[in-house]
Design a protein around this motif. Structure first.
Motif, mmCIF file in Angstrom:
data_model
loop_
_atom_site.group_PDB
_atom_site.id
_atom_site.type_symbol
_atom_site.label_atom_id
_atom_site.label_comp_id
_atom_site.label_asym_id
_atom_site.label_seq_id
_atom_site.Cartn_x
_atom_site.Cartn_y
_atom_site.Cartn_z
ATOM 1 N N ALA A 100 0.823 -1.209 0.000
ATOM 2 C CA ALA A 100 0.000 0.000 0.000
ATOM 3 C C ALA A 100 0.859 1.262 0.000
ATOM 4 O O ALA A 100 0.405 2.325 -0.449
ATOM 5 C CB ALA A 100 -0.941 -0.004 1.199
ATOM 6 N N LYS A 101 2.092 1.158 0.486
ATOM 7 C CA LYS A 101 3.005 2.303 0.502
ATOM 8 C C LYS A 101 3.850 2.396 -0.767
ATOM 9 O O LYS A 101 4.612 3.359 -0.936
ATOM 10 C CB LYS A 101 3.925 2.205 1.715
ATOM 11 C CG LYS A 101 3.215 2.378 3.046
ATOM 12 C CD LYS A 101 4.177 2.167 4.209
ATOM 13 C CE LYS A 101 3.463 2.274 5.549
ATOM 14 N NZ LYS A 101 4.385 1.965 6.683
ATOM 15 N N ASN A 102 3.729 1.398 -1.641
ATOM 16 C CA ASN A 102 4.510 1.375 -2.879
ATOM 17 C C ASN A 102 3.756 2.158 -3.960
ATOM 18 O O ASN A 102 2.823 1.647 -4.571
ATOM 19 C CB ASN A 102 4.739 -0.074 -3.309
ATOM 20 C CG ASN A 102 5.669 -0.193 -4.511
ATOM 21 O OD1 ASN A 102 5.589 0.593 -5.442
ATOM 22 N ND2 ASN A 102 6.543 -1.183 -4.483
ATOM 23 N N GLN A 103 4.153 3.396 -4.185
ATOM 24 C CA GLN A 103 3.393 4.273 -5.069
ATOM 25 C C GLN A 103 3.370 3.780 -6.510
ATOM 26 O O GLN A 103 2.372 3.968 -7.218
ATOM 27 C CB GLN A 103 3.961 5.693 -5.029
ATOM 28 C CG GLN A 103 3.020 6.743 -5.603
ATOM 29 C CD GLN A 103 1.676 6.788 -4.888
ATOM 30 O OE1 GLN A 103 1.602 6.824 -3.663
ATOM 31 N NE2 GLN A 103 0.590 6.786 -5.650
ATOM 32 N N LYS A 104 4.435 3.119 -6.944
ATOM 33 C CA LYS A 104 4.456 2.610 -8.321
ATOM 34 C C LYS A 104 3.365 1.568 -8.521
ATOM 35 O O LYS A 104 2.661 1.572 -9.541
ATOM 36 C CB LYS A 104 5.822 2.017 -8.652
ATOM 37 C CG LYS A 104 5.922 1.525 -10.084
ATOM 38 C CD LYS A 104 7.325 1.032 -10.436
ATOM 39 C CE LYS A 104 7.386 0.567 -11.885
ATOM 40 N NZ LYS A 104 8.740 0.079 -12.260
ATOM 41 N N ILE A 105 3.213 0.677 -7.549
ATOM 42 C CA ILE A 105 2.185 -0.354 -7.661
ATOM 43 C C ILE A 105 0.791 0.262 -7.545
ATOM 44 O O ILE A 105 -0.119 -0.091 -8.308
ATOM 45 C CB ILE A 105 2.393 -1.440 -6.587
ATOM 46 C CG1 ILE A 105 3.645 -2.259 -6.919
ATOM 47 C CG2 ILE A 105 1.165 -2.350 -6.483
ATOM 48 C CD1 ILE A 105 3.977 -3.333 -5.908
ATOM 49 N N ILE A 106 0.615 1.190 -6.626
ATOM 50 C CA ILE A 106 -0.691 1.845 -6.468
ATOM 51 C C ILE A 106 -1.068 2.588 -7.750
ATOM 52 O O ILE A 106 -2.225 2.516 -8.207
ATOM 53 C CB ILE A 106 -0.678 2.805 -5.264
ATOM 54 C CG1 ILE A 106 -0.465 2.025 -3.957
ATOM 55 C CG2 ILE A 106 -1.968 3.621 -5.199
ATOM 56 C CD1 ILE A 106 -1.497 0.951 -3.685
ATOM 57 N N ASP A 107 -0.121 3.288 -8.336
ATOM 58 C CA ASP A 107 -0.393 3.991 -9.599
ATOM 59 C C ASP A 107 -0.757 3.009 -10.702
ATOM 60 O O ASP A 107 -1.648 3.270 -11.520
ATOM 61 C CB ASP A 107 0.824 4.823 -10.018
ATOM 62 C CG ASP A 107 1.053 6.029 -9.123
ATOM 63 O OD1 ASP A 107 0.122 6.399 -8.374
ATOM 64 O OD2 ASP A 107 2.166 6.598 -9.159
ATOM 65 N N TRP A 108 -0.061 1.867 -10.741
ATOM 66 C CA TRP A 108 -0.326 0.847 -11.761
ATOM 67 C C TRP A 108 -1.733 0.279 -11.602
ATOM 68 O O TRP A 108 -2.456 0.117 -12.589
ATOM 69 C CB TRP A 108 0.724 -0.256 -11.666
ATOM 70 C CG TRP A 108 0.511 -1.376 -12.637
ATOM 71 C CD1 TRP A 108 0.774 -1.365 -13.983
ATOM 72 C CD2 TRP A 108 -0.023 -2.675 -12.345
ATOM 73 N NE1 TRP A 108 0.440 -2.579 -14.538
ATOM 74 C CE2 TRP A 108 -0.047 -3.405 -13.562
ATOM 75 C CE3 TRP A 108 -0.469 -3.289 -11.175
ATOM 76 C CZ2 TRP A 108 -0.506 -4.719 -13.628
ATOM 77 C CZ3 TRP A 108 -0.925 -4.597 -11.247
ATOM 78 C CH2 TRP A 108 -0.942 -5.295 -12.469
ATOM 79 N N ILE A 109 -2.117 -0.005 -10.363
ATOM 80 C CA ILE A 109 -3.477 -0.495 -10.130
ATOM 81 C C ILE A 109 -4.497 0.545 -10.602
ATOM 82 O O ILE A 109 -5.504 0.211 -11.231
ATOM 83 C CB ILE A 109 -3.694 -0.824 -8.642
ATOM 84 C CG1 ILE A 109 -2.803 -2.003 -8.216
ATOM 85 C CG2 ILE A 109 -5.170 -1.157 -8.371
ATOM 86 C CD1 ILE A 109 -2.821 -2.267 -6.718
ATOM 87 N N ASN A 110 -4.229 1.805 -10.328
ATOM 88 C CA ASN A 110 -5.159 2.867 -10.727
ATOM 89 C C ASN A 110 -5.340 2.969 -12.234
ATOM 90 O O ASN A 110 -6.394 3.422 -12.696
ATOM 91 C CB ASN A 110 -4.688 4.215 -10.167
ATOM 92 C CG ASN A 110 -5.370 4.561 -8.855
ATOM 93 O OD1 ASN A 110 -6.587 4.469 -8.750
ATOM 94 N ND2 ASN A 110 -4.595 4.952 -7.860
ATOM 95 N N THR A 111 -4.343 2.569 -13.001
ATOM 96 C CA THR A 111 -4.496 2.601 -14.464
ATOM 97 C C THR A 111 -5.525 1.578 -14.933
ATOM 98 O O THR A 111 -5.960 1.633 -16.082
ATOM 99 C CB THR A 111 -3.155 2.341 -15.183
ATOM 100 O OG1 THR A 111 -2.709 1.007 -14.908
ATOM 101 C CG2 THR A 111 -2.093 3.337 -14.753
ATOM 102 N N HIS A 112 -5.913 0.664 -14.052
ATOM 103 C CA HIS A 112 -6.877 -0.378 -14.408
ATOM 104 C C HIS A 112 -8.276 -0.105 -13.842
ATOM 105 O O HIS A 112 -9.120 -1.001 -13.806
ATOM 106 C CB HIS A 112 -6.381 -1.740 -13.911
ATOM 107 C CG HIS A 112 -5.112 -2.197 -14.548
ATOM 108 N ND1 HIS A 112 -3.869 -1.811 -14.086
ATOM 109 C CD2 HIS A 112 -4.888 -2.977 -15.631
ATOM 110 C CE1 HIS A 112 -2.935 -2.355 -14.841
ATOM 111 N NE2 HIS A 112 -3.521 -3.056 -15.788
ATOM 112 N N LYS A 113 -8.517 1.122 -13.449
ATOM 113 C CA LYS A 113 -9.791 1.422 -12.775
ATOM 114 C C LYS A 113 -11.011 1.211 -13.663
ATOM 115 O O LYS A 113 -12.123 1.005 -13.158
ATOM 116 C CB LYS A 113 -9.779 2.851 -12.236
ATOM 117 C CG LYS A 113 -9.676 3.935 -13.304
ATOM 118 C CD LYS A 113 -9.613 5.313 -12.656
ATOM 119 C CE LYS A 113 -9.493 6.409 -13.703
ATOM 120 N NZ LYS A 113 -9.414 7.760 -13.065
#
Length: 207
Positions: A100-113
């Motif tokens: 949850a603190k890994n911004q790269k992964i969070i941003d990547w998940i958001n690209t799949h919204k």
């Protein structure tokens, strides 16, 4: 229908059943009884199967699960194919907090919204919560993490009375084995109840 590409995010200390349950369900799902029989007979999955399942890690490197078993992924998040379904599994609190603190992964998940289905299993809901995509939505998680999810993300409507919850294109599921229920729910939504029941019977899972 087109073959749907399913990505499952993996990370260090992920719980095996969180991702292996849905992976097995979706991989073994086929469109007919005849194909089901062939799937159980042949060494390789049929090319006509409706779901193609991939595992994905941040850097494409091997990860170690919560139980110590090592898994080599198919792709890194940078090289992942375009997905129709994304599944975020869970793990122990420290592990999901790190993701949850890994911004790269969070941003990547958001690209799949806006993909067809964005799913969480168990404490994977904690990771999805960090994206903001669950705000105002109904979700569920492992029974031991319900309170934590409510306190950390007060804009999420956390439910405790269901194993699987759908709100829009987001599907969440309860603890660990509930990922199997979630995957069968997906099969039912996409291919119908009879196909979901046949797949459940194949793995001797009682719905």
């Amino acid at each position: 229908m087109k073959k749907l590409k399913v990505g499952i995010l993996l990370f260090d200390y992920v719980d095996i059943l969180d991702f292996a349950g849905p992976a097995e369900i979706l991989s073994l799902t086929v469109k007919s009884k005849a194909e089901q029989a062939l799937t159980l007979y042949k060494k390789h999955l049929l090319p006509t199967r409706p779901f193609e399942v991939y595992t994905i890690t941040e850097k494409g490197m091997k990860i170690v699960t919560h139980s110590g078993i090592k898994v080599e992924p198919d792709f890194s998040i940078d090289l992942s194919p375009e997905l129709d379904i994304l599944i975020i599994p869970g793990g122990p609190l420290r592990a999901v907090q790190a993701i949850a603190k890994n911004q790269k992964i969070i941003d990547w998940i958001n690209t799949h919204k806006n993909i067809e289905y964005l799913c969480s299993v168990c404490t994977g809901a904690y990771i999805l919560g960090e994206t903001g995509l669950l705000d105002g939505k109904k979700v569920t998680t492992h029974h031991l993490a319900l309170k934590m999810l409510r306190e950390k993300y007060p804009d999420i409507q956390v439910l405790s009375d269901r194993k699987v919850v759908q709100d829009g294109n987001i599907i969440s599921s309860g603890g660990v084995s509930s990922g199997i229920n979630m995957a069968l729910y997906l099969v039912e939504q996409i291919l119908g109840e009879s196909t979901a029941n046949r797949t459940a019977k194949t793995i001797e899972f009682i719905l």
